[in-house]
Design an enzyme around this catalytic site. Sequence first.
Site, PDB file in Angstrom:
ATOM      1  CG  HIS A 104      38.598  40.389  39.751  1.00 32.72           C
ATOM      2  ND1 HIS A 104      39.706  41.156  39.853  1.00 32.72           N
ATOM      3  CD2 HIS A 104      38.676  40.031  38.793  1.00 32.72           C
ATOM      4  CE1 HIS A 104      40.276  41.579  39.090  1.00 32.72           C
ATOM      5  NE2 HIS A 104      40.022  40.367  38.264  1.00 32.72           N
TER       6      HIS A 104
ATOM      7  CG  HIS B 188      39.151  38.441  33.408  1.00 36.17           C
ATOM      8  ND1 HIS B 188      39.358  39.671  33.211  1.00 36.17           N
ATOM      9  CD2 HIS B 188      39.859  38.335  34.920  1.00 36.17           C
ATOM     10  CE1 HIS B 188      40.180  40.420  34.064  1.00 36.17           C
ATOM     11  NE2 HIS B 188      40.229  38.987  34.945  1.00 36.17           N
TER      12      HIS B 188
ATOM     13  CE  LYS C  54      41.584  45.544  38.018  1.00 39.34           C
ATOM     14  NZ  LYS C  54      41.291  44.468  37.288  1.00 39.34           N
TER      15      LYS C  54
ATOM     16  CG  HIS D 123      46.139  44.849  37.970  1.00 41.48           C
ATOM     17  ND1 HIS D 123      46.275  42.962  37.063  1.00 41.48           N
ATOM     18  CD2 HIS D 123      47.518  44.523  38.307  1.00 41.48           C
ATOM     19  CE1 HIS D 123      47.185  42.875  37.811  1.00 41.48           C
ATOM     20  NE2 HIS D 123      48.389  43.509  38.055  1.00 41.48           N
TER      21      HIS D 123
ATOM     22  CG  HIS E  92      44.249  40.520  41.559  1.00 39.17           C
ATOM     23  ND1 HIS E  92      45.242  41.722  41.215  1.00 39.17           N
ATOM     24  CD2 HIS E  92      43.199  40.114  40.034  1.00 39.17           C
ATOM     25  CE1 HIS E  92      44.738  42.221  40.070  1.00 39.17           C
ATOM     26  NE2 HIS E  92      44.096  41.638  39.434  1.00 39.17           N
TER      27      HIS E  92
ATOM     28  CG  ASP F 279      41.959  37.651  38.001  1.00 40.35           C
ATOM     29  OD1 ASP F 279      41.104  38.088  37.260  1.00 40.35           O
ATOM     30  OD2 ASP F 279      43.034  37.523  38.006  1.00 40.35           O
TER      31      ASP F 279
HETATM   32  O1  DOR Z   1      47.109  36.530  35.466  1.00 37.62           O
HETATM   33  C1  DOR Z   1      45.683  37.497  34.874  1.00 37.62           C
HETATM   34  N1  DOR Z   1      44.611  37.049  33.588  1.00 37.62           N
HETATM   35  N2  DOR Z   1      45.281  38.625  35.911  1.00 37.62           N
HETATM   36  C2  DOR Z   1      44.875  39.926  35.151  1.00 37.62           C
HETATM   37  O2  DOR Z   1      44.495  41.235  35.227  1.00 37.62           O
HETATM   38  C3  DOR Z   1      44.599  39.682  33.935  1.00 37.62           C
HETATM   39  C4  DOR Z   1      43.670  38.306  34.194  1.00 37.62           C
HETATM   40  C5  DOR Z   1      43.272  37.848  32.509  1.00 37.62           C
HETATM   41  O3  DOR Z   1      42.988  39.326  31.771  1.00 37.62           O
HETATM   42  O4  DOR Z   1      43.926  37.197  31.221  1.00 37.62           O
HETATM   43 ZN    ZN Z   2      40.946  39.859  36.832  1.00 41.06          ZN
END
Ligand code: DOR
Ligand code: ZN
Length: 357
Positions: free
Chosen positions: A21, A23, A107, A144, A182, A255
């Site tokens: 997981h 980004h 997702k 989520h 998460h 995450d």
């Molecule tokens: O803290 C987070 N940031 N939780 C999420 O679900 C998305 C993520 C983000 O894309 O910045």
């Molecule tokens: Zn995430």
Amino acid sequence: MAQTPRTLPSRILLRQPDDWHVHLRDGAMLEAVVADTARQFARAIVMPNLKPPVTTTALGTAYRDRIRAATPAGVAFEPLITLYLTDALDPDEVRCGVGEGVFTAAKLYPANATTNSAAGVTDVANIRGVLAVMQDLDMPLLIHGEVTERHIDIFDREAVFIERTLIPLVRDFPGLRIVFEHITTAEAAAFVAESGPNIAATITPHHLLLNRNAMFDGGIRPHAYCLPVVKRETHRLALVAAATGGSGKFFLGTDSAPHAVEDKESACGCAGIYNAAHALEAYAQVFGAAGALDRLQGFASDHGPDFYKLPRNSRQVVLERTPQQVPVSIHAAGTSIVPFLAGTTLDWTFAGFADQR
Ligand code: DOR
Ligand code: ZN
């Protein structure tokens, strides 16, 4: 038996881990951050909450190409692309994207639950056709897990989601493989542990190392703010027990979510913690403190591929017990990011591959 610092080994060899997981963003931010993930992890499940989100096979293919282009030359790293579910998504898009080998998973963001989730799902009833196709195709659903009603206390939103949404969903789609992403609560850890083998969870380093005091430590601390928010200490301890307990249902998912410093240090700061640069070391810190370093490989490297039905990695990485200080700031995309644990000292240092030493 708990390991005291004196009995910690001076180095550990691990099967190379994957991040289930992450980004990676896009554009200049993608260029800035992808190397941190690719350096340690062989593969990563890349989240689709871009602007616009990854809602078609064409968008997924193009995004995968951009990630590959941004990965430093000579680094073997495989981005695993995810499809962003919306109320209007056509089940044929799922069939097409899986058939063409573009999407590993899909997702589910409840609409407005977090960053770039406005186009998410307003009601699971709207995606029943898509979920039926995913179940048929054995495509994992990544969730989520928070309700979004503003009157529900933010610290309760995950536990309420289990009762209202997840339990009915698991009942209605008993063959669907689900990753509860998460997880942040004892309730979520217990739900996953007590569910069938098709239900698993990722756990982040920040939810293993922080409790909610971290957001208010001598003042408001935007760099400890993420969603789902970190919870009270009893929950953190339940997550540590789940991660270090050896169950194949729990695996590594950072995450890691980069935001420019000015977007975090703001009157309405963004949710997200950037932990990619020291992710494996942060997990090692948790497992070391719990006397469970012998279980780090299962959590970081074995349970994830087993759940996703992908091969385990064959190379080994080395963690050395050499203290290192996390930088207070990292240059990125013409600005900077304040990383997780900025300025603190970690016990471990990632030292590359065993076959290159
Ligand atoms: O803290 C987070 N940031 N939780 C999420 O679900 C998305 C993520 C983000 O894309 O910045
Ligand atoms: Zn995430």
